[in-house]
Design a protein around this motif. Structure first.
Motif: not given
Length: 297
Positions: A1-14
């Motif tokens: 997964m591209a590094r720029e998608n870390l924000n999406d992972l944070v969004a999902f966990v939240t």
């Protein structure tokens, strides 16, 4: 997964933790529509549904729960590490090397630096006992200490100590067999304890003042040291007259182990100064300078 998608992972966990898009959006400071768009994009890239959505609740799917269980603690470790790195701005680190005389180290530097070192354990101090007028840049020192404001071009000077007065002293035993000197010139007829300076290997000439003019006297004696504390010890042991900072011999004068002479010729000289390059300094050095700065009482 591209590094720029870390924000999406944070969004999902939240969202998975809060089980609410409304609360998650408020925490992250984004709109609910933007948050929903991030989750849909993440699910699309993974090719699996992560959240089950109803009109009343949001809950993770089996795949979503597995991702949350694996991802949440790792994200927490990342935030903790970033926070610790941020705290380093308030916890200066590094080694500060200072060249100074043994007297300045004992009576000025060390008493002022002890509290700083206890408060900031990541700061390291190296104190080098030297009487030479050391080139601090060539010898990789961060700063040096000199008596009076003697600095070279490109240096900053900060006063770190009060005015200093020297005292000429000898033991009572010495004066039982030698006349008391009445003028600085009388010292040439006495046994005096000399201090050798590292600069050019010269012997320190005793400095006095008479009628506003400086008087230097070169004395002679049986012993020479390159450590001023040994000069005091030799005076106590009866080997002659010593010319030392009066602070060093106050106790001996009070107890009668030493006797003072020529006080009217010993003025107060300008105190010690710390000097360091005018180029940008490390935060550790800045804090050391501030801790050492002389403050009038």
């Amino acid at each position: 997964m591209a590094r720029e998608n870390l924000n999406d992972l944070v969004a999902f966990v939240t969202v998975a933790r809060e089980q609410s898009f409304t609360r998650a959006a408020a925490q992250l400071g984004v709109s609910q529509s933007a948050l929903s768009h991030s989750i849909r994009g993440l699910e699309s890239r993974l090719g699996v549904r992560l959240l089950t959505r109803t009109t009343r609740s949001v809950s993770p799917t089996v795949a979503g729960q597995r991702l949350q269980d694996s991802l949440a603690p790792r994200l927490e470790e990342i935030w903790n590490e970033l926070s610790a790195i941020g705290d380093m701005r308030d916890k200066p680190t590094g080694t500060v090397r200072i060249t100074a005389t043994d007297y300045a180290i004992k009576y000025i530097l060390w008493p002022k630096l002890m509290p700083l070192l206890k408060e900031y354990p990541d700061i390291k101090i190296e104190l080098a006992n030297e009487y030479a007028l050391t080139d601090i840049a060539a010898n990789r020192y961060d700063a040096g200490v000199r008596l009076g404001e003697q600095i070279t071009n490109g240096m900053i000077s900060v006063r770190i100590g009060p005015d200093i007065r020297f005292a000429v002293v000898a033991s009572p035993d010495y004066f039982r067999s030698h006349a008391v000197p009445l003028t600085p010139e009388d010292l040439v007829n006495h046994r005096c304890i000399n201090l050798r300076l590292s600069t050019h290997g010269g012997i320190y000439a005793w400095e006095f003042e008479r009628d506003g003019h400086e008087v230097k006297v070169r004395v002679d004696g049986q012993v020479i040291f390159n450590d001023i504390f040994q000069v005091v010890d030799a005076a106590v042991d009866g080997f002659g007259l010593a010319h030392v900072p009066e602070e060093m011999v106050e106790h001996y004068l009070q107890t009668g182990k030493l006797v003072r002479v020529l006080p009217e010729f010993c003025p107060a000289w300008e105190g010690h100064h710390l000097f360091y390059p005018s180029r940008q300094s490390s935060r550790a050095l800045i804090m050391v300078v501030d801790a050492l700065r002389h403050r009038q009482r």
